[in-house]
Design an enzyme around this catalytic site. Sequence first.
Site, short mmCIF file in Angstrom:
data_model
loop_
_atom_site.label_atom_id
_atom_site.label_comp_id
_atom_site.label_asym_id
_atom_site.label_seq_id
_atom_site.Cartn_x
_atom_site.Cartn_y
_atom_site.Cartn_z
CG HIS A 146 9.53 2.49 -7.70
ND1 HIS A 146 9.54 3.32 -6.60
CD2 HIS A 146 10.24 1.41 -7.36
CE1 HIS A 146 10.22 2.75 -5.63
NE2 HIS A 146 10.66 1.59 -6.07
CG HIS A 198 10.64 2.77 1.86
ND1 HIS A 198 10.05 1.93 2.77
CD2 HIS A 198 10.28 2.28 0.64
CE1 HIS A 198 9.38 0.98 2.13
NE2 HIS A 198 9.51 1.17 0.84
#
Lengths: 216, 761, 83
Positions: free
Chosen positions: B50, B97
């Site tokens: 990430h 998300h």
Amino acid sequence: MKKTAGKIGVVRFPGSNCDQDVYQFVAEKNYTPEYLWHLDHFDLKDYLALLLPGGFSYGDYLRSGALSARSPVMNSVREFANRGGPILGICNGFQVLAESGLLPGALVKNARLRFIDDWVNLKVENANPFWAKNWTGDKMYLPIAHGDGRYYAPADDLKKIEDGDQIWLRYVENPNGSLLNIAGVMNQKKNVAGLMPHPERAIFDWMGSVDGWSFL
Amino acid sequence: MNQENQKIELQKRLKHYRISVAEYEMIKSLLGREPKPIEWPLFSALWSEHCSYKSSRMHLKKFGKTLNASVLNAAGENAGVVDLGYDERIVFKMESHNHPSFIEPYQGAATGVGGILRDIFTMGARPIALADYLCFGEISVTPIGLQETPIGLQKSTAGSETSTTGNRMGFLVDGVVRGIGGYGNSVGVPTVTGQTNFDKSYDKNILVNAMAVGLLRPGEKVALSAAKGPGNLVVYVGAKTGKDGVHGAAMASESFDENSEAKKPNVQIGDPYFEKLLIESCLEVLKKDLVVSIQDMGAAGLTSSSFEMASKGNVGMSLKLDQVPIRDSSIQPEEILLSESQERMLLICEPKKIQVLQSEFEKWGLDAVVVGEVLQERKIELWWKGELLTSIDPYPLVENAPMYDRTFRAWTAKNKVIDKSQLQNEDISKKKYTEKLFGHVQFTSRKNIYRQYDQRVGLNTVRGADHDVAILRLPDSGRALGVAVGCRPHLMKMDARIGAQDAVYYPALQLALRGIKVVALTDCLNFGNPERPEIMSEFVASVDAITESSLKLKAPVISGNVSFYNETLGENIISTPAMGLVGLGPEDASFINGGQIPQDVFQHSGNSVYLVSSAKVFIGEISKSQFQYFGEPDLNAWTELVDAFTALTRKVEISASQMVGRGGLGWTLAQMSLGNYGYKGAFAISSNELWQETLYQAVFEVNETESKKFEIFFQNNKIEFKKIGEVQADILALNDGTSFNLKECKKSYELGLRGSIENLA
Amino acid sequence: MKNYFGVKIMPREVILDTQGRAIEQTLRLNKIPVDACRVGKFIELEIEGSETDAFARATEIAKSVLHNPLIETFEVSKLLVSR
């Protein structure tokens, strides 16, 4: 309202989000807008009128408008109302005025429980002496954007509002379950008024309607 | 401890912090020693996929060559800043998300919106628009029972006829939509456009991508994140730190059917009210020049913001973790470093300005707390109650993260036929097109979704979500700013290269039809497991296709995000490189005021309807959702088409226009008939040709006085066009003889997704 | 027999309570400070049947429908009189 450039107060709560839009609207109409902060008390003698903008003041937590209605600036607003000063609440501003008792009734969750953004047609039921008073058209076309816009008042109060010609605007097609299709109301003296639709979002052709231009 | 125990202990650590053995060796050689306890979470966070983009970095570098002179301050910031001239600049970015939204759709989507907004205003730009790109699984038409049934608590339906996935999908759609609206509406940023797809491949892994556009008005300064000036103060502003998201990683692997408190993930809760205060206060202190640099605390919270700020500024930072405002007294230093509590910012402020800064924030009811200071030497000192936990150089953590060259293969076309007649389209000739098509989940109105989004707050919206692309008005120059999102999963499934090219070109063409030329791109690359070569091959093909398209269109990629491991139980999603496009209209402000922008639906009886084609790729649906194609993409021809369409609206008055998309010309004509006027075909076109998609075609409605000009324009541009019919009131009679009862069509279309998901607005 | 139950739903301790925080702040601004404020929901259920069965049902409903275990906790209590 008379076209003398004067000051119009725009009451600003934390979480207000149409404050800058309303400020711009006031300026476009050649009045002088001035922000009034939620913590302040003001000598309101200088102001021609007050506007309470839309948004989610204090996050709309507890109930829409509930926390704002109890903020310090509202004492000055109340004083201004008592003196007969014109006050307009738009969307969340309407909710604040209802919560603070300056307008009758309450705004509760939309009938379908979801936020609604759309355009609506409105009928002027009783003209307001200050806001949109020169409106001559048949139906008013304005956008709405709210989650808690369903107008509610107990039956007795509703009758009083109706008999006192305090219903200002009605939806032609009811979007949110408001009683008596009410989109806007006034107090008895008619100097305090509130509506759920957003006149400031319909002031130029490119916005999709200019019907809001007449409000100031 | 004996050696065996030590080994087991190390294994546990590596697993807990998700660090590979090779990475562990790298850490040891970088430090020249074993990592200290507090350093494990630092490496774990900063070297995660990430934060470090370790599987994608070497490919993402290609986007760098798309940057041109119009992009300012690109290096190292959240996004490049695009100069639009007249000192108007925009910055935008899209972010995923996905996983949090699958766990808790409302909060997952809401915090997704919150995060992307902070990415924008941390650069000093006021967010003026939001867009969303959503992919859900298949929706069952069975009525939804318990709406608020969270994951893991559904009644077992083994053997029963109703699918729980369907019920859960309805719950997810409703929750995600409410979450996006709940946050965006409250914070006062209009959600102006979006796209919602449904496909089986997203059944267990939905996609929630949010895009935000920010504007820097004339005179406003871009805020940067590099820490500067030894002795300057490090200031923490915003929400108190809780344990939110600390165990976020566990979310993926744990199941939630056990009710034990410890196993529940600490869902991040978004507070749009707090965010609104942060936006206003941060923009205020930036305007008053009280801040040296600023960064939001996003993924990996305080760790990534502090390490990145120091690394970029080539300075150090001493941080007193015990000074960080906390919500939960049991919180430990490691949790403070990793917490993903929302609505927090880290600022660098000169000591002489700290009091003014604090009083500015106080006005908004926010605490600005000094948590450390900038050091000359490039090292991060972490202090806890007087004890120095570590002193470490941030640079290797931020810049020397591992980079993997994951196995991939050179792209070979999939599903390509060598002879056009091989495109069978059996389905099309057999299909009976009825009014039901208008209620089909693929085609029906998304109004039930976008109706829940405030599209007009901010007074810039010219065209909102009820149009193909959104148009905003730049408040100072009065020019039009277009916003569109792209990526069509059915094409990605067919061929990743064509799908990714289309993710750029299709929205670029849609913007062009409105007279708006794309100026820059952002991407949100949602893919499955990169360790699988077939996925990685699609990823590389997509990045290459986007790079190439971006260069052809001279629209640089200014920001982006990669979301890998969209894989559940071995099933990967369709590779989905979602794109966000922003474009600019003509110089002349009268473009908006004069109402010259073509509409989406037919405008007037008797007007001519034209089909314009630059057909290079012909697509056939060989069976349900299985596509094949014939032809070769020609980016030069498509770029010429973009330019031609953009120029056209400046020269010829177009009443309405639309790109032909999925469902072909037939569906496009049908969709354009959903306003006040219908359509009548002038001559026969075969069903095959009518209902299959071709890259690219567009439909135009032109009135009599303009049609001559229209025809000359395309003759001059050597682009194929033909008149196929005309606008007529109240009928919809297509060129293959299919006709529809328009009233029924509209009814079906307007019921929209509510036909399948009951409680949408 | 008719049974009345109250279901109290509160945000989990570790979860940020945004409403509680906003109310706490407002009270502070109005100079009537409190140490902490948390906001939940209260739901009344009316269930026919024996008390034990009804209580079990109320608990089941609270557990599987009324609360979201990811972000909330619940507590069921018997009410003597409803409304």
